[in-house]
Design a protein around this motif. Structure first.
Motif, PDB file in Angstrom:
ATOM      1  N   TRP A  86       0.836  -1.203   0.000  1.00  0.00           N
ATOM      2  CA  TRP A  86       0.000   0.000   0.000  1.00  0.00           C
ATOM      3  C   TRP A  86       0.872   1.255   0.000  1.00  0.00           C
ATOM      4  CZ3 TRP A  86      -0.103   3.601   4.068  1.00  0.00           C
ATOM      5  CH2 TRP A  86      -1.089   4.599   3.976  1.00  0.00           C
ATOM      6  N   TRP A  87       1.913   1.268   0.834  1.00  0.00           N
ATOM      7  CA  TRP A  87       2.763   2.444   0.961  1.00  0.00           C
ATOM      8  C   TRP A  87       3.561   2.725  -0.304  1.00  0.00           C
ATOM      9  CZ3 TRP A  87       2.773   6.591   3.683  1.00  0.00           C
ATOM     10  CH2 TRP A  87       3.913   7.382   3.779  1.00  0.00           C
ATOM     11  N   ALA A 140      12.783  13.140  11.121  1.00  0.00           N
ATOM     12  CA  ALA A 140      11.734  12.505  11.912  1.00  0.00           C
ATOM     13  C   ALA A 140      10.364  13.089  11.575  1.00  0.00           C
ATOM     14  CB  ALA A 140      12.011  12.677  13.403  1.00  0.00           C
ATOM     15  N   VAL A 141       9.342  12.269  11.809  1.00  0.00           N
ATOM     16  CA  VAL A 141       7.953  12.723  11.839  1.00  0.00           C
ATOM     17  C   VAL A 141       7.442  12.386  13.231  1.00  0.00           C
ATOM     18  CG1 VAL A 141       5.617  12.400  10.961  1.00  0.00           C
ATOM     19  CG2 VAL A 141       7.547  12.349   9.372  1.00  0.00           C
ATOM     20  N   ASN A 142       6.970  13.384  13.946  1.00  0.00           N
ATOM     21  CA  ASN A 142       6.497  13.187  15.311  1.00  0.00           C
ATOM     22  C   ASN A 142       4.975  13.098  15.317  1.00  0.00           C
ATOM     23  OD1 ASN A 142       9.150  13.327  16.231  1.00  0.00           O
ATOM     24  ND2 ASN A 142       9.066  15.557  16.425  1.00  0.00           N
ATOM     25  N   VAL A 143       4.467  11.985  15.787  1.00  0.00           N
ATOM     26  CA  VAL A 143       3.034  11.707  15.755  1.00  0.00           C
ATOM     27  C   VAL A 143       2.465  11.801  17.161  1.00  0.00           C
ATOM     28  CG1 VAL A 143       1.257  10.024  15.149  1.00  0.00           C
ATOM     29  CG2 VAL A 143       3.350  10.176  13.770  1.00  0.00           C
ATOM     30  N   ALA A 225      -2.852   6.688   8.657  1.00  0.00           N
ATOM     31  CA  ALA A 225      -2.377   6.286   7.335  1.00  0.00           C
ATOM     32  C   ALA A 225      -2.596   7.400   6.318  1.00  0.00           C
ATOM     33  CB  ALA A 225      -3.087   5.009   6.892  1.00  0.00           C
ATOM     34  N   SER A 226      -3.780   7.997   6.353  1.00  0.00           N
ATOM     35  CA  SER A 226      -4.092   9.092   5.440  1.00  0.00           C
ATOM     36  C   SER A 226      -3.151  10.271   5.639  1.00  0.00           C
ATOM     37  CB  SER A 226      -5.544   9.532   5.652  1.00  0.00           C
ATOM     38  OG  SER A 226      -5.866  10.656   4.866  1.00  0.00           O
ATOM     39  N   LEU A 227      -2.949  10.650   6.901  1.00  0.00           N
ATOM     40  CA  LEU A 227      -2.097  11.795   7.209  1.00  0.00           C
ATOM     41  C   LEU A 227      -0.627  11.516   6.942  1.00  0.00           C
ATOM     42  CD1 LEU A 227      -3.967  12.808  10.453  1.00  0.00           C
ATOM     43  CD2 LEU A 227      -3.772  14.216   8.395  1.00  0.00           C
ATOM     44  N   LEU A 228      -0.204  10.288   7.131  1.00  0.00           N
ATOM     45  CA  LEU A 228       1.193   9.937   6.867  1.00  0.00           C
ATOM     46  C   LEU A 228       1.489  10.033   5.378  1.00  0.00           C
ATOM     47  CD1 LEU A 228       3.646   9.094   8.536  1.00  0.00           C
ATOM     48  CD2 LEU A 228       3.046   6.712   8.092  1.00  0.00           C
ATOM     49  N   ALA A 232       4.238  12.649   3.789  1.00  0.00           N
ATOM     50  CA  ALA A 232       5.354  12.250   2.928  1.00  0.00           C
ATOM     51  C   ALA A 232       5.376  13.047   1.637  1.00  0.00           C
ATOM     52  CB  ALA A 232       5.270  10.756   2.626  1.00  0.00           C
ATOM     53  N   THR A 233       4.205  13.285   1.055  1.00  0.00           N
ATOM     54  CA  THR A 233       4.141  13.919  -0.265  1.00  0.00           C
ATOM     55  C   THR A 233       3.880  15.422  -0.206  1.00  0.00           C
ATOM     56  OG1 THR A 233       1.783  13.320  -0.405  1.00  0.00           O
ATOM     57  CG2 THR A 233       3.378  11.784  -1.359  1.00  0.00           C
ATOM     58  N   ASN A 234       3.574  15.929   0.981  1.00  0.00           N
ATOM     59  CA  ASN A 234       3.356  17.375   1.139  1.00  0.00           C
ATOM     60  C   ASN A 234       3.712  17.796   2.564  1.00  0.00           C
ATOM     61  OD1 ASN A 234       2.505  20.019   0.446  1.00  0.00           O
ATOM     62  ND2 ASN A 234       0.442  19.618   1.224  1.00  0.00           N
ATOM     63  N   PRO A 235       4.958  17.563   2.976  1.00  0.00           N
ATOM     64  CA  PRO A 235       5.319  17.774   4.385  1.00  0.00           C
ATOM     65  C   PRO A 235       5.321  19.222   4.841  1.00  0.00           C
ATOM     66  CG  PRO A 235       7.271  17.269   3.088  1.00  0.00           C
ATOM     67  CD  PRO A 235       6.096  17.054   2.195  1.00  0.00           C
ATOM     68  N   PHE A 236       5.648  20.147   3.929  1.00  0.00           N
ATOM     69  CA  PHE A 236       5.809  21.538   4.344  1.00  0.00           C
ATOM     70  C   PHE A 236       4.872  22.494   3.599  1.00  0.00           C
ATOM     71  CE2 PHE A 236      10.069  19.486   4.809  1.00  0.00           C
ATOM     72  CZ  PHE A 236       9.997  19.337   6.193  1.00  0.00           C
ATOM     73  N   GLY A 237       3.806  21.932   3.031  1.00  0.00           N
ATOM     74  CA  GLY A 237       2.790  22.761   2.405  1.00  0.00           C
ATOM     75  C   GLY A 237       3.081  23.196   0.992  1.00  0.00           C
ATOM     76  N   ASN A 238       4.161  22.668   0.398  1.00  0.00           N
ATOM     77  CA  ASN A 238       4.485  23.067  -0.979  1.00  0.00           C
ATOM     78  C   ASN A 238       4.894  21.859  -1.829  1.00  0.00           C
ATOM     79  OD1 ASN A 238       6.922  22.551   0.249  1.00  0.00           O
ATOM     80  ND2 ASN A 238       7.789  24.593  -0.093  1.00  0.00           N
ATOM     81  N   GLY A 239       4.328  20.709  -1.493  1.00  0.00           N
ATOM     82  CA  GLY A 239       4.593  19.491  -2.263  1.00  0.00           C
ATOM     83  C   GLY A 239       3.439  19.194  -3.202  1.00  0.00           C
TER      84      GLY A 239
END
Length: 308
Positions: A86-87, A140-143, A225-228, A232-239
């Motif tokens: 899936w990922w 890192a991604v902090n959840v 899962a949705s948010l991850l 990954a594809t839009n981490p900083f708002g400009n992906g």
């Protein structure tokens, strides 16, 4: 960042059902390609740190931990379809972006437990960022995961979770990505735990049995899962995203309510069913886990990619 998807749900819920930016089934080619805005994507070896706020049973923490571990292909998980498969859909975004950076590799990092409610039981976005900052702020991604008795601004009314980024404490200009997901078992299961709970609006199909026998945690897996995928594809708002920057549709939220083939309003799609527990799922994970994961938008086909 996640509010538009939920607003889309509120509108579409007049006809169907919502799931944390997930509700409407679409046939291939009905979506325009999510636009790439030339920003950075997550890359290299990234640790996913889990920050548990409130009371969670060890068995509940294990569900989320096993999901994160399942994102990386393992010889232990031979059953298909798998979480790792899936990922892999997210890798298509990287290829289209022609990124010359190292491929993304996610691993389970630190687990920080705050079961004494150090910030109280009513949290704001500022509180969420403060909690997220307890994790590593580099690679890192902090959840942040909040328990069922913790209220978070907008939870269940405008969102089931969110992802964003914050300024780090170290070198000037550094920033880290974070995610927040709440346990909706008692506060808003009709909004945030569908299809494991009857929806607030739309067709009233019988709820499915949660694959890990925990409506709140299995709902959290879907939202995480949705948010991850969005992180990954839009981490900083400009992906990669579609729509306004502060309320975008992203890799998973562009395919709301779709979990298997044949999905339509109020119906999650044709799923696998555990013959022993009756739980519905579409992906196998580590330690014998079964998970229900949202469809991801496939940028190469302009359609929603389902596991089953």
């Amino acid at each position: 960042m996640y509010s538009l998807a939920f607003k889309l749900f509120l509108f579409l819920s007049l006809f169907q059902i919502f799931v944390s930016a997930r509700t409407l089934t679409q046939e291939p080619n009905q979506f325009q390609l999510l636009k790439y805005h030339k920003g950075a994507l997550l890359s290299g070896k990234i640790s996913v740190n889990l920050i548990w706020y409130g009371e969670f049973k060890p068995s509940q923490r294990a569900i989320i931990s096993d999901f994160i571990t399942s994102l990386t292909p393992s010889s232990k998980t031979l059953n298909q379809p798998s979480v790792a498969t899936w990922w892999k859909t997210t890798e298509k975004y990287y290829k289209l972006a022609a990124s010359d950076k190292n491929p993304l590799s996610l691993t389970l990092g630190k687990q920080i437990i705050d079961d004494t409610y150090t910030l109280g039981k009513s949290l704001t976005d500022q509180h969420i960022r403060k909690l997220a900052s307890k994790g590593d702020q580099h690679d890192a991604v902090n959840v942040v995961l909040t328990s069922a008795d913790v209220a978070v601004t907008g939870f269940g009314m405008s969102r089931c979770g969110t992802h964003g980024h914050a300024r780090g404490f170290g070198k000037r200009g550094t920033k880290f990505a974070y995610i927040w997901v709440g346990n909706s078992e008692t506060q808003c299961p009709g909004q945030c735990a569908w299809p494991f709970h009857a929806p607030v609006y739309g067709p009233q199909s019988p709820p499915l049995v949660a694959p890990n026998n925990d409506v709140g945690l299995d709902g959290m897996v879907i939202n995480l899962a949705s948010l991850l995928a969005g992180t990954a594809t839009n981490p900083f708002g400009n992906g990669y995203y579609q729509g306004p920057q502060n309320a975008p549709l992203e890799a998973a939220s562009a395919c709301p309510g779709v979990y298997g083939k044949g999905a339509y309003p109020g119906y999650a799609g044709d799923l696998l069913v555990d013959t022993t527990t009756g739980g519905s799922f579409n992906a196998y994970g580590e330690n014998g886990r079964k998970f229900l994961l949202p469809a991801l938008y496939d940028p190469t086909t302009s359609g929603c990619s389902t596991m089953v």
